[in-house]
Structures are given as structure tokens and as C-alpha cells.
Design a protein around this motif. Structure first.
Motif, PDB file in Angstrom:
ATOM      1  N   SER A   1       0.821  -1.218   0.000  1.00  0.00           N
ATOM      2  CA  SER A   1       0.000   0.000   0.000  1.00  0.00           C
ATOM      3  C   SER A   1       0.851   1.262   0.000  1.00  0.00           C
ATOM      4  O   SER A   1       0.322   2.360  -0.202  1.00  0.00           O
ATOM      5  CB  SER A   1      -0.906   0.029   1.235  1.00  0.00           C
ATOM      6  OG  SER A   1      -1.796  -1.067   1.246  1.00  0.00           O
ATOM      7  N   TYR A   2       2.138   1.101   0.232  1.00  0.00           N
ATOM      8  CA  TYR A   2       3.022   2.243   0.419  1.00  0.00           C
ATOM      9  C   TYR A   2       3.975   2.454  -0.743  1.00  0.00           C
ATOM     10  O   TYR A   2       4.566   1.497  -1.249  1.00  0.00           O
ATOM     11  CB  TYR A   2       3.852   2.065   1.694  1.00  0.00           C
ATOM     12  CG  TYR A   2       3.046   2.122   2.956  1.00  0.00           C
ATOM     13  CD1 TYR A   2       2.431   0.978   3.464  1.00  0.00           C
ATOM     14  CD2 TYR A   2       2.886   3.320   3.647  1.00  0.00           C
ATOM     15  CE1 TYR A   2       1.682   1.028   4.616  1.00  0.00           C
ATOM     16  CE2 TYR A   2       2.148   3.383   4.807  1.00  0.00           C
ATOM     17  CZ  TYR A   2       1.533   2.230   5.283  1.00  0.00           C
ATOM     18  OH  TYR A   2       0.792   2.284   6.433  1.00  0.00           O
ATOM     19  N   ALA A   3       4.109   3.711  -1.117  1.00  0.00           N
ATOM     20  CA  ALA A   3       5.257   4.089  -1.930  1.00  0.00           C
ATOM     21  C   ALA A   3       6.479   4.039  -1.016  1.00  0.00           C
ATOM     22  O   ALA A   3       6.380   4.339   0.178  1.00  0.00           O
ATOM     23  CB  ALA A   3       5.074   5.488  -2.492  1.00  0.00           C
ATOM     24  N   MET A   4       7.613   3.664  -1.575  1.00  0.00           N
ATOM     25  CA  MET A   4       8.826   3.514  -0.779  1.00  0.00           C
ATOM     26  C   MET A   4       9.927   4.403  -1.338  1.00  0.00           C
ATOM     27  O   MET A   4      10.015   4.614  -2.554  1.00  0.00           O
ATOM     28  CB  MET A   4       9.292   2.058  -0.789  1.00  0.00           C
ATOM     29  CG  MET A   4       8.297   1.077  -0.191  1.00  0.00           C
ATOM     30  SD  MET A   4       7.953   1.372   1.543  1.00  0.00           S
ATOM     31  CE  MET A   4       9.569   1.106   2.269  1.00  0.00           C
ATOM     32  N   GLY A   5      10.745   4.895  -0.438  1.00  0.00           N
ATOM     33  CA  GLY A   5      11.824   5.770  -0.881  1.00  0.00           C
ATOM     34  C   GLY A   5      13.072   5.622  -0.049  1.00  0.00           C
ATOM     35  O   GLY A   5      13.045   5.058   1.054  1.00  0.00           O
ATOM     36  N   TRP A   6      14.155   6.105  -0.626  1.00  0.00           N
ATOM     37  CA  TRP A   6      15.427   6.203   0.076  1.00  0.00           C
ATOM     38  C   TRP A   6      15.833   7.660   0.146  1.00  0.00           C
ATOM     39  O   TRP A   6      15.706   8.404  -0.845  1.00  0.00           O
ATOM     40  CB  TRP A   6      16.518   5.405  -0.640  1.00  0.00           C
ATOM     41  CG  TRP A   6      16.382   3.930  -0.498  1.00  0.00           C
ATOM     42  CD1 TRP A   6      15.778   3.063  -1.372  1.00  0.00           C
ATOM     43  CD2 TRP A   6      16.873   3.123   0.573  1.00  0.00           C
ATOM     44  NE1 TRP A   6      15.849   1.777  -0.910  1.00  0.00           N
ATOM     45  CE2 TRP A   6      16.540   1.788   0.283  1.00  0.00           C
ATOM     46  CE3 TRP A   6      17.580   3.387   1.749  1.00  0.00           C
ATOM     47  CZ2 TRP A   6      16.869   0.724   1.133  1.00  0.00           C
ATOM     48  CZ3 TRP A   6      17.908   2.343   2.596  1.00  0.00           C
ATOM     49  CH2 TRP A   6      17.551   1.022   2.275  1.00  0.00           C
ATOM     50  N   PHE A   7      16.319   8.051   1.294  1.00  0.00           N
ATOM     51  CA  PHE A   7      16.815   9.398   1.541  1.00  0.00           C
ATOM     52  C   PHE A   7      18.180   9.272   2.197  1.00  0.00           C
ATOM     53  O   PHE A   7      18.544   8.195   2.686  1.00  0.00           O
ATOM     54  CB  PHE A   7      15.849  10.157   2.459  1.00  0.00           C
ATOM     55  CG  PHE A   7      14.477  10.334   1.863  1.00  0.00           C
ATOM     56  CD1 PHE A   7      13.559   9.303   1.883  1.00  0.00           C
ATOM     57  CD2 PHE A   7      14.117  11.538   1.280  1.00  0.00           C
ATOM     58  CE1 PHE A   7      12.292   9.460   1.326  1.00  0.00           C
ATOM     59  CE2 PHE A   7      12.853  11.708   0.719  1.00  0.00           C
ATOM     60  CZ  PHE A   7      11.945  10.665   0.741  1.00  0.00           C
TER      61      PHE A   7
ATOM     62  N   ALA B   1       8.497   5.044   4.073  1.00  0.00           N
ATOM     63  CA  ALA B   1       7.252   4.557   3.475  1.00  0.00           C
ATOM     64  C   ALA B   1       6.194   5.643   3.579  1.00  0.00           C
ATOM     65  O   ALA B   1       6.104   6.343   4.593  1.00  0.00           O
ATOM     66  CB  ALA B   1       6.774   3.298   4.203  1.00  0.00           C
ATOM     67  N   ASP B   2       5.401   5.780   2.512  1.00  0.00           N
ATOM     68  CA  ASP B   2       4.369   6.813   2.513  1.00  0.00           C
ATOM     69  C   ASP B   2       3.155   6.350   1.731  1.00  0.00           C
ATOM     70  O   ASP B   2       3.291   5.723   0.673  1.00  0.00           O
ATOM     71  CB  ASP B   2       4.926   8.105   1.915  1.00  0.00           C
ATOM     72  CG  ASP B   2       4.057   9.286   2.225  1.00  0.00           C
ATOM     73  OD1 ASP B   2       4.062   9.714   3.393  1.00  0.00           O
ATOM     74  OD2 ASP B   2       3.360   9.762   1.334  1.00  0.00           O
TER      75      ASP B   2
ATOM     76  N   MET C   1      10.207  15.873  -0.530  1.00  0.00           N
ATOM     77  CA  MET C   1      10.599  15.775   0.879  1.00  0.00           C
ATOM     78  C   MET C   1       9.481  16.163   1.824  1.00  0.00           C
ATOM     79  O   MET C   1       9.725  16.737   2.867  1.00  0.00           O
ATOM     80  CB  MET C   1      11.833  16.636   1.156  1.00  0.00           C
ATOM     81  CG  MET C   1      13.092  16.117   0.549  1.00  0.00           C
ATOM     82  SD  MET C   1      13.621  14.579   1.321  1.00  0.00           S
ATOM     83  CE  MET C   1      13.901  15.083   3.002  1.00  0.00           C
ATOM     84  N   GLY C   2       8.256  15.875   1.477  1.00  0.00           N
ATOM     85  CA  GLY C   2       7.148  16.081   2.398  1.00  0.00           C
ATOM     86  C   GLY C   2       7.218  15.080   3.532  1.00  0.00           C
ATOM     87  O   GLY C   2       8.105  14.238   3.559  1.00  0.00           O
ATOM     88  N   GLY C   3       6.312  15.178   4.479  1.00  0.00           N
ATOM     89  CA  GLY C   3       6.338  14.276   5.624  1.00  0.00           C
ATOM     90  C   GLY C   3       6.081  12.844   5.206  1.00  0.00           C
ATOM     91  O   GLY C   3       5.128  12.561   4.500  1.00  0.00           O
ATOM     92  N   MET C   4       6.950  11.939   5.606  1.00  0.00           N
ATOM     93  CA  MET C   4       6.762  10.520   5.342  1.00  0.00           C
ATOM     94  C   MET C   4       5.985   9.892   6.490  1.00  0.00           C
ATOM     95  O   MET C   4       6.068  10.325   7.633  1.00  0.00           O
ATOM     96  CB  MET C   4       8.125   9.824   5.217  1.00  0.00           C
ATOM     97  CG  MET C   4       9.013  10.336   4.103  1.00  0.00           C
ATOM     98  SD  MET C   4       8.325  10.076   2.465  1.00  0.00           S
ATOM     99  CE  MET C   4       8.055  11.783   1.972  1.00  0.00           C
TER     100      MET C   4
END
Length: 125
Positions: free
Chosen positions: A31-37, A98-99, A109-112
Motif C-alpha cells: 500500500s506504500y510508496a517507498m523511498g530512500w533518503f 514509506a508513505d 521531501m514532504g512528511g513521510m
């Protein structure tokens, strides 16, 4: 509730490769988009890469495009970041996020919704 645990960081020489993994708990991973920062010493956290829920769309920061690849395996609740041709300026703590929003929106870079604890990547020159 989603818990994210990163692994795979370490010390590597410039030009080398590392593969980061992020293991997610819970049955709603897809259900989540995933990212690396990443966050380098003395600098703000910055976007690196993101992938949508089904893995069909990916987004990259210009600084890593062509060198890093993000992928996910929803059956294993896992997202990975393959990092090639590493440079000293890639040195940072890398965080998985995850968002429930869109992967594309992660670039701003909005709130995750959820963050991992991070894993340190050090690239020596």
C-alpha cells in the motif's frame, strides 16, 4: 503500523558498489510508496530515490541517476537500493521511508508516514 529496518551499509572505496536493503513489517507493504533518503554530516536530509506501490515507476535525484537503482519485492516486504560507481560525496546515513502518498511526491521531501533508523554508507577516496 509499519516498521522499517535498513541493512547493507558499510565502508567502500570510490568506484565500488553497495546494496542497501529495507525490510518492512506488516501486511500492508504494497500500500506504500517507498523511498530512500540520505543525510550527510552537517547537511539536511535529501531525497535519493522512490518507487511506486507496484514497482512500475521509479524516481531519482539527479546526483544518483544512472548509478543507483531502486527496486521492491512486495512478496518479501523488501525494498532495495543498488548503488554503483560510488563517490565520496555519497557518504551519508541512508534512510528508508514509506508513505501512503505517491512515489513522485516523495521527491519534494514532504512528511513521510514511516522512517527507518538508517544505515551508514562511507565511501573513501
Amino acid at each position: 503500523q509499519v516498521q522499517l529496518v535498513e541493512s547493507g551499509g558499510g565502508l567502500v572505496q570510490a568506484g565500488g558498489s553497495l546494496r542497501l536493503s529495507c525490510a518492512a513489517s506488516g501486511r500492508t507493504f504494497s500500500s506504500y510508496a517507498m523511498g530512500w533518503f540520505r543525510q550527510a554530516p552537517g547537511k539536511e536530509r535529501e531525497f535519493v530515490a522512490a518507487i511506486n506501490r507496484i514497482g512500475s515507476s521509479t524516481y531519482y535525484a539527479d546526483s544518483v541517476k544512472g548509478r543507483f537503482t531502486i527496486s521492491r519485492d512486495n512478496a518479501k516486504n523488501m525494498v532495495t537500493l543498488q548503488m554503483n560507481s560510488l563517490k565520496p560525496e555519497d557518504t551519508a546515513v541512508y534512510y528508508c521511508a514509506a508513505d501512503l502518498g505517491s512515489a513522485q511526491a516523495m521527491r519534494s521531501m514532504g512528511g513521510m508516514d514511516y522512517w527507518g533508523e538508517g544505515t551508514l554508507v562511507t565511501v573513501s577516496s
